[in-house]
Design a protein around this motif. Structure first.
Motif, mmCIF file in Angstrom:
data_model
loop_
_atom_site.group_PDB
_atom_site.id
_atom_site.type_symbol
_atom_site.label_atom_id
_atom_site.label_comp_id
_atom_site.label_asym_id
_atom_site.label_seq_id
_atom_site.Cartn_x
_atom_site.Cartn_y
_atom_site.Cartn_z
ATOM 1 N N UNK A 68 113.189 87.498 -7.091
ATOM 2 C CA UNK A 68 112.969 86.278 -6.310
ATOM 3 C C UNK A 68 111.484 86.045 -6.085
ATOM 4 N N UNK A 69 110.758 87.130 -5.781
ATOM 5 C CA UNK A 69 109.315 87.019 -5.565
ATOM 6 C C UNK A 69 108.600 86.538 -6.815
ATOM 7 N N UNK A 70 109.008 87.074 -7.977
ATOM 8 C CA UNK A 70 108.404 86.658 -9.240
ATOM 9 C C UNK A 70 108.695 85.191 -9.533
ATOM 10 N N UNK A 71 109.964 84.814 -9.283
ATOM 11 C CA UNK A 71 110.311 83.411 -9.511
ATOM 12 C C UNK A 71 109.487 82.493 -8.624
ATOM 13 N N UNK A 72 109.299 82.908 -7.383
ATOM 14 C CA UNK A 72 108.493 82.106 -6.466
ATOM 15 C C UNK A 72 107.038 82.030 -6.926
ATOM 16 N N UNK A 73 106.518 83.166 -7.399
ATOM 17 C CA UNK A 73 105.128 83.195 -7.863
ATOM 18 C C UNK A 73 104.947 82.292 -9.079
ATOM 19 N N UNK A 74 105.905 82.350 -9.993
ATOM 20 C CA UNK A 74 105.823 81.483 -11.174
ATOM 21 C C UNK A 74 105.951 80.007 -10.775
ATOM 22 N N UNK A 94 106.699 79.416 -18.863
ATOM 23 C CA UNK A 94 108.143 79.664 -18.922
ATOM 24 C C UNK A 94 108.454 80.766 -19.922
ATOM 25 N N UNK A 95 107.806 80.710 -21.079
ATOM 26 C CA UNK A 95 108.025 81.720 -22.119
ATOM 27 C C UNK A 95 107.635 83.101 -21.618
ATOM 28 N N UNK A 96 106.490 83.177 -20.974
ATOM 29 C CA UNK A 96 106.009 84.463 -20.474
ATOM 30 C C UNK A 96 106.943 85.016 -19.402
ATOM 31 N N UNK A 97 107.449 84.153 -18.568
ATOM 32 C CA UNK A 97 108.356 84.596 -17.513
ATOM 33 C C UNK A 97 109.648 85.160 -18.123
ATOM 34 N N UNK A 103 103.698 87.783 -12.760
ATOM 35 C CA UNK A 103 102.837 86.593 -12.613
ATOM 36 C C UNK A 103 101.376 86.843 -12.955
ATOM 37 N N UNK A 104 100.837 87.980 -12.477
ATOM 38 C CA UNK A 104 99.438 88.277 -12.754
ATOM 39 C C UNK A 104 99.205 88.517 -14.239
ATOM 40 N N UNK A 105 100.160 89.223 -14.859
ATOM 41 C CA UNK A 105 100.061 89.483 -16.293
ATOM 42 C C UNK A 105 100.170 88.191 -17.092
ATOM 43 N N UNK A 106 101.048 87.300 -16.637
ATOM 44 C CA UNK A 106 101.234 86.029 -17.323
ATOM 45 C C UNK A 106 99.967 85.182 -17.261
ATOM 46 N N UNK A 107 99.342 85.152 -16.070
ATOM 47 C CA UNK A 107 98.115 84.364 -15.907
ATOM 48 C C UNK A 107 97.018 84.880 -16.829
ATOM 49 N N UNK A 108 96.942 86.210 -16.967
ATOM 50 C CA UNK A 108 95.927 86.804 -17.836
ATOM 51 C C UNK A 108 96.244 86.526 -19.306
ATOM 52 N N UNK A 109 97.512 86.661 -19.685
ATOM 53 C CA UNK A 109 97.912 86.416 -21.075
ATOM 54 C C UNK A 109 97.674 84.960 -21.461
ATOM 55 N N UNK A 110 97.859 84.079 -20.505
ATOM 56 C CA UNK A 110 97.656 82.650 -20.733
ATOM 57 C C UNK A 110 96.229 82.354 -21.161
#
Length: 361
Positions: A68-74, A94-97, A103-110
């Motif tokens: 839930x926390x991850x979904x909220x962060x995304x 969306x793909x990264x999630x 979330x932090x990893x996704x922002x960096x990968x982006x």
């Protein structure tokens, strides 16, 4: 309740309900499979927690909280992207999630992962240009603020479509790419406004003589002025000097006098401005025909008086230029000295004497 294909001890049943021969599962074994015994001091059991699929209720709750926390962060990241007109990055997020990124990893990968960062690099192309030029990159919020500042300046001068209209996705991308070129050249919002203001207020909206002078000197017509002034290769100082030179040249043209880039830029560097040029060329236009004519009449004296001499005397107060004019005045007066019926007021040099206060600029 026992499952339909097993009895209460976990033994497998056939379709008739009979136990299939096997090693029976005892209640203790069944309990061991479906429970976790929490042992206290001295090996004394203190609690038994029912589990499902090998996971305790507490673990399941923790996992649900994390999800839930991850979904909220995304969701927050997507809202921020939408707020800053970065909706095109949402699909990548969306793909990264879905691939299990935090979330932090996704922002960096982006930003950094070649597999996912193409959309990000395209959106912030100005930072790539800055990096290639050895400049520091700027954060996303500052980048977008700079874009908005550019747009506000252009709108204030009626040039809101200069970078493109930006209605469709393709048009927005084209607009962003054009703005990126300016950001990549490290032009601040203040300098951008100064460049636009100079091109519009001092040249584009100037009198026709000034616009004609700019085109004559630099080969730039009215429709290309803003583009010329926004060229980051040209320094703002040199552009302002060219605007002043055009104003000086325009003042000369306005008086029916020829104008040259060399002379106009020289006077601009000397500190002559538009108003001074208008006054000065007004005076030159009145005295130059007489002075030039006298120079032709008394050519045997070796003294001539050209527009360049008049500019040097009028704007710079150059002594040598002033002496030329004074010599011509003296020559004509000597020619007519003693002639009956000819007073000072009748000499052709009367206006030259009246304009002898040259060099006041």
């Amino acid at each position: 309740m026992a499952r339909p294909d097993r009895d209460e001890y976990g033994n497998v049943l056939n379709r008739q309900g009979d136990v299939v021969p096997s090693t029976p599962m005892s209640p203790e074994a069944k309990l061991a499979q479906y429970t976790t015994v929490v042992m206290g001091a001295g090996g004394t059991p203190t609690a038994t927690i029912e589990t499902f699929g090998g996971q305790t209720e507490q673990q399941k709750k923790q996992q649900n909280d994390i999800n839930k926390s991850n979904r909220n962060a995304f969701a927050i990241l997507k809202q921020v992207f939408a707020q800053y007109d970065l909706g095109e990055l949402s699909s990548v997020l969306e793909t990264l999630m879905k691939e299990g990124y935090e979330p932090e990893e996704a922002a960096l990968a982006l930003k950094t992962d070649p597999k996912y960062n193409k959309a990000y690099i395209a959106r912030f192309k100005g930072n790539e240009l800055r990096r290639a030029a050895g400049l520091n990159v700027i954060d996303e919020a500052s980048y977008i603020d700079l874009e908005n500042s550019y747009s506000e300046t252009l709108k204030a001068y009626g040039l809101q479509d200069y970078f493109g209209v930006g209605v469709t996705s393709a048009q927005r991308l084209t607009r962003q790419q054009a703005i990126a070129e300016v950001i990549g050249k490290d032009i601040s919002s203040i300098e951008f406004k100064d460049r636009v203001s100079t091109s519009v207020s001092r040249v584009k909206m100037a009198d026709q003589a000034t616009k004609d002078a700019f085109q004559k000197f630099y080969g730039v017509g009215e429709t290309e002025l803003v583009k010329y002034f926004l060229d980051p290769v040209k320094s703002l100082a040199s552009l302002k000097e060219k605007a002043t030179a055009a104003e000086i040249g325009g003042a000369a043209i306005g008086q029916g006098l020829p104008a040259t880039m060399t002379s106009a830029e020289d006077l601009a560097r000397y500190g002559i401005n538009r108003e001074q040029a208008q006054v000065g060329y007004g005076r030159i236009a009145e005295e130059l025909p007489t002075a030039s004519k006298l120079g032709q009449i008394y050519s045997e004296t070796g003294t001539t008086y050209t527009q360049a001499d008049a500019e040097s005397a009028t704007f710079k107060g150059l002594a040598s230029a002033k002496r030329k004019k004074e010599k011509l005045v003296a020559t004509e007066e000597a020619q007519f000295k003693g002639s009956s019926g000819v007073g000072a007021a009748g000499l052709s040099t009367t206006y030259l004497r009246r304009g002898s206060s040259a060099g006041q600029f």
